[in-house]
Design a protein around this motif. Structure first.
Motif, PDB file in Angstrom:
ATOM      1  N   ARG A 231     -23.017  29.092 -42.088  1.00 46.22           N
ATOM      2  CA  ARG A 231     -22.629  29.987 -43.179  1.00 46.22           C
ATOM      3  C   ARG A 231     -23.857  30.661 -43.785  1.00 46.22           C
ATOM      4  N   GLN A 232     -24.939  29.914 -43.960  1.00 47.80           N
ATOM      5  CA  GLN A 232     -26.171  30.497 -44.506  1.00 47.80           C
ATOM      6  C   GLN A 232     -26.737  31.546 -43.556  1.00 47.80           C
ATOM      7  N   LEU A 233     -26.705  31.257 -42.251  1.00 48.16           N
ATOM      8  CA  LEU A 233     -27.190  32.222 -41.263  1.00 48.16           C
ATOM      9  C   LEU A 233     -26.349  33.491 -41.298  1.00 48.16           C
ATOM     10  N   PHE A 234     -25.019  33.345 -41.408  1.00 54.43           N
ATOM     11  CA  PHE A 234     -24.126  34.501 -41.471  1.00 54.43           C
ATOM     12  C   PHE A 234     -24.401  35.330 -42.732  1.00 54.43           C
ATOM     13  N   ASP A 235     -24.578  34.660 -43.859  1.00 50.03           N
ATOM     14  CA  ASP A 235     -24.850  35.372 -45.114  1.00 50.03           C
ATOM     15  C   ASP A 235     -26.159  36.143 -45.037  1.00 50.03           C
ATOM     16  N   ARG A 236     -27.189  35.531 -44.464  1.00 51.49           N
ATOM     17  CA  ARG A 236     -28.475  36.222 -44.334  1.00 51.49           C
ATOM     18  C   ARG A 236     -28.362  37.428 -43.409  1.00 51.49           C
ATOM     19  N   ALA A 237     -27.610  37.286 -42.325  1.00 53.57           N
ATOM     20  CA  ALA A 237     -27.456  38.407 -41.401  1.00 53.57           C
ATOM     21  C   ALA A 237     -26.634  39.515 -42.046  1.00 53.57           C
ATOM     22  N   GLY A 238     -25.626  39.151 -42.821  1.00 50.99           N
ATOM     23  CA  GLY A 238     -24.816  40.154 -43.501  1.00 50.99           C
ATOM     24  C   GLY A 238     -25.586  40.888 -44.580  1.00 50.99           C
ATOM     25  N   ASP A 239     -26.527  40.212 -45.240  1.00 53.14           N
ATOM     26  CA  ASP A 239     -27.328  40.849 -46.294  1.00 53.14           C
ATOM     27  C   ASP A 239     -28.298  41.871 -45.706  1.00 53.14           C
ATOM     28  N   ARG A 240     -28.703  41.699 -44.460  1.00 51.99           N
ATOM     29  CA  ARG A 240     -29.667  42.612 -43.844  1.00 51.99           C
ATOM     30  C   ARG A 240     -29.005  43.857 -43.255  1.00 51.99           C
TER      31      ARG A 240
ATOM     32  N   ASP B  11     -27.204  47.450 -43.104  1.00 46.22           N
ATOM     33  CA  ASP B  11     -27.153  48.630 -43.971  1.00 46.22           C
ATOM     34  C   ASP B  11     -25.694  48.965 -44.272  1.00 46.22           C
ATOM     35  N   THR B  12     -25.444  49.833 -45.219  1.00 45.92           N
ATOM     36  CA  THR B  12     -24.102  50.138 -45.699  1.00 45.92           C
ATOM     37  C   THR B  12     -23.237  50.777 -44.625  1.00 45.92           C
ATOM     38  N   ALA B  13     -23.797  51.693 -43.851  1.00 43.03           N
ATOM     39  CA  ALA B  13     -23.019  52.380 -42.812  1.00 43.03           C
ATOM     40  C   ALA B  13     -22.546  51.396 -41.745  1.00 43.03           C
ATOM     41  N   THR B  14     -23.406  50.501 -41.322  1.00 45.82           N
ATOM     42  CA  THR B  14     -23.028  49.518 -40.308  1.00 45.82           C
ATOM     43  C   THR B  14     -21.991  48.550 -40.864  1.00 45.82           C
ATOM     44  N   ALA B  15     -22.151  48.133 -42.106  1.00 39.20           N
ATOM     45  CA  ALA B  15     -21.185  47.214 -42.719  1.00 39.20           C
ATOM     46  C   ALA B  15     -19.813  47.878 -42.824  1.00 39.20           C
ATOM     47  N   ASN B  16     -19.773  49.165 -43.196  1.00 34.72           N
ATOM     48  CA  ASN B  16     -18.494  49.877 -43.269  1.00 34.72           C
ATOM     49  C   ASN B  16     -17.845  50.001 -41.899  1.00 34.72           C
TER      50      ASN B  16
END
Length: 126
Positions: A20-29, A31-36
């Motif tokens: 879960r910590q690894l996933f959170d760190r990867a999600g924080d890195r 950018d907005t366009a990729t997350a969308n």
């Protein structure tokens, strides 16, 4: 050696927390366009996965009703079985020897009156 101990099983909660910590760190890195884009692809995948199951739920009662109507139509149009001959009295059958069995009775009577060869030593002849 890689330092992996095959006899030591890791604690399940520790591995879940680490993942879960690894996933959170990867999600924080991200950018907005990729997350969308990832969010949109996830929604589309979830919508596609639920699609056939929901369509099956709507068509299942319709198909069952169609099968029931078809079965009723076949049963209604089926020919009515005629009266069974074995259940009728002999007086309705008439005098046909094939039906009454008179030919068989005459044959058995003839066989009972026929001569039988009793000569010993002549096998295969009457």
């Amino acid at each position: 050696m890689n330092g992996h101990d095959p006899n030591h099983l890791p604690d399940e909660t520790a591995s879940v927390d680490a993942a879960r910590q690894l996933f959170d760190r990867a999600g924080d890195r991200l950018d907005t366009a990729t997350a969308n884009r990832l969010r949109l692809m996830r929604r589309e995948a979830l919508r596609g996965a639920a699609g056939p199951a929901s369509r099956l739920g709507t068509w299942l009662p319709v198909g069952a009703a169609a099968v029931a109507v078809l079965a009723l139509a076949i049963a209604w149009r089926a020919p009515v079985p005629e009266e069974n001959i074995a259940d009728t009295p002999d007086t309705e059958l008439g005098t046909d020897p094939a039906v009454t069995g008179e030919d068989d009775a005459e044959l058995y009577a003839w066989l009972g009156d026929a001569p039988v060869a009793t000569t010993p030593g002549k096998a295969g002849t009457l």
